[in-house]
Design an enzyme around this catalytic site. Structure first.
Site, mmCIF file in Angstrom:
data_model
loop_
_atom_site.group_PDB
_atom_site.id
_atom_site.type_symbol
_atom_site.label_atom_id
_atom_site.label_comp_id
_atom_site.label_asym_id
_atom_site.label_seq_id
_atom_site.Cartn_x
_atom_site.Cartn_y
_atom_site.Cartn_z
ATOM 1 C CG ASP A 100 -2.333 0.486 0.904
ATOM 2 O OD1 ASP A 100 -2.459 1.378 0.044
ATOM 3 O OD2 ASP A 100 -3.299 0.012 1.534
ATOM 4 C CG ASP A 143 -8.956 2.045 -0.796
ATOM 5 O OD1 ASP A 143 -7.970 1.816 -1.530
ATOM 6 O OD2 ASP A 143 -8.892 2.035 0.450
#
Length: 442
Positions: free
Chosen positions: A152, A246
């Protein structure tokens, strides 16, 4: 002003020339698997992970090709690393046998296991991350039997931020992106700037090099949210790279991401795939039609297909979508690496960047389907007709003449629709998608 890349870019930008090629074909095709995050967030433990692994087998998902069982954020002790070894410490309350114990059980089922970290000082949920500890963490992951790393982009210290800002026309970055441009972007890069020299690229390359230095092949999934023009360097760094912020189980978000990713298809090919984020099939209040359209578009784009719902409570309709054989066959084609491309926008003029109405007509060649994959999508809020005209489809137009017919199969039902002349018309419910194999001429 910066503009989002379009399908009209030179084919020289296609993935593969500088791809991250791994042993045993790992990463050559887009990944198929399951991940904890969309189903459980931080509320994870060994039992939930192992249940997902067992259900992957029981439900026939392993037989359909799904192989990775991935543990996302929140798996470690939050207070810090081991003071002596500097290793990340698995949370023993959640994982009594450690990550290696879970990995061993997953491997015994004939599946693979993934783990999560971030290219910063802490993960998105505030757990220890890997910036500056890449070698130590890669060695830990290899020792534990990890097969997949999702990496991430949280916890980035100021000395590692980029000098310039890349245009990512995503609602996580604002709301004003006229036709995919970023007129209000702060600090845009010079025209000839090489984003592979950016701090973001260097952070992700550091973990790539660490993974390449261990005695285990670990698929590398970049989750950098489309930043730093990752499409121009991601293929040499990882096996897939996120293109947006996201996903959520909301129709408006799913079509927004589909729209963004549709302009990046020239970057997808063997060994490297733009990633519009994990699947939300089975989550939220999505209708059956929306679940179907979501999956079909992700499969046609050859995105990684990472399931994100609780498998022990999935319903039969959602399971059938995830196991659709023709779409998975197209997705996992061993001969043709490129995905389907939009060939007509439908609701909008061609090449329109519209977060609510992505391109509605798609096609792609296949060595496995016995014909061309064709999708027709209704992005509108009421039932509408959509028509696939054979002479408009790139894979067919050279042979399609007035009166030409092709054998057509409905991918959702498996029904042989017979010899269809000139075009195929269908009425689609709101947000539904027709999926066809257009086969031999007749």
């Amino acid at each position: 002003m910066q503009r989002y890349i379009s399908l009209s870019v030179s084919l020289s930008l296609l993935s593969g020339a500088n791809a991250l090629v791994r042993p045993d074909g790992v990463g050559r095709l887009p990944a198929l698997g399951w991940n904890t995050w969309n189903a459980f967030g931080c509320d994870i433990d060994a039992s939930k992970v192992l249940t997902a692994a067992e259900e992957t087998i029981n439900l026939g998902l392993k037989d359909a090709g799904y192989e990775y069982i991935n543990i996302d954020d929140c798996w470690s002790v939050k207070s810090g690393r081991d003071p002596n070894t500097k290793r990340i410490i698995p949370d023993s309350a959640k994982f009594p046998d450690g990550i290696s114990g879970v990995a061993s059980k997953i491997h015994d089922l004939g599946l693979k296991v993934g783990i999560y970290s971030s290219a910063g000082t802490e993960t998105c949920a505030g757990y220890p991350a890997s910036l500056g500890y890449e070698k130590i963490d890669a060695e830990s992951f290899a020792e534990w039997g990890i097969d997949y790393l999702k990496y991430d982009n949280c916890g980035v210290p100021t000395n590692w931020t980029d000098t310039y800002t890349h245009c990512v026309p995503d609602n996580s970055n604002g709301s004003k992106f006229p036709n995919g441009t970023c007129p209000d972007i702060s600090n845009p890069a010079p025209t000839a700037y090489d984003w592979s020299s950016s701090n973001t690229a260097q952070r992700y390359n550091a973990m790539r090099d660490a993974l390449l230095g261990v005695n285990r092949t670990i698929l590398y999934s970049l989750c950098e949210w489309g930043q730093a023009d990752v499409n121009t360097w991601g293929n040499g760094t990882g096996n897939s790279w996120r293109t947006t912020g996201d996903i959520t189980p909301d129709w408006s978000r799913i079509v927004e991401i589909a729209n963004e990713n549709s302009f990046l298809m020239n970057y997808a090919d063997f060994w490297g795939y733009p990633d519009p984020d994990m699947l939300e099939v089975g989550n939220g209040n999505l209708t059956l039609e929306e679940n179907r359209a979501h999956f079909a578009l992700w499969a046609a784009m050859k995105s990684p297909l990472i399931i994100g719902t609780a498998l022990d409570s999935i319903n039969e309709e959602h399971l059938a979508i995830l196991k659709n054989k023709p779409l998975l066959s197209f997705h996992q084609d061993p001969v043709i690496g490129r995905p389907a491309y939009p060939y007509k926008w439908g609701y909008n003029p061609d090449w329109t960047f519209d977060p609510a109405h992505p391109a509605e007509y798609w096609s792609g060649p296949s060595s496995t389907l016995g014909g061309t994959l064709v999708l027709m999508f209704n992005s509108e809020d009421s039932a509408k007709h959509r028509t696939a005209v054979w002479s408009e489809i790139p894979e067919l137009k050279d042979s399609a003449e007035k009166g030409s017919g092709y054998r057509v199969t409905d991918i959702w039902t498996g029904e042989d629709l017979g010899c269809v002349k000139d075009q195929y018309d269908v009425e689609l419910q709101s947000h539904d998608i027709a999926a066809l194999v257009v086969g031999e001429s007749c």
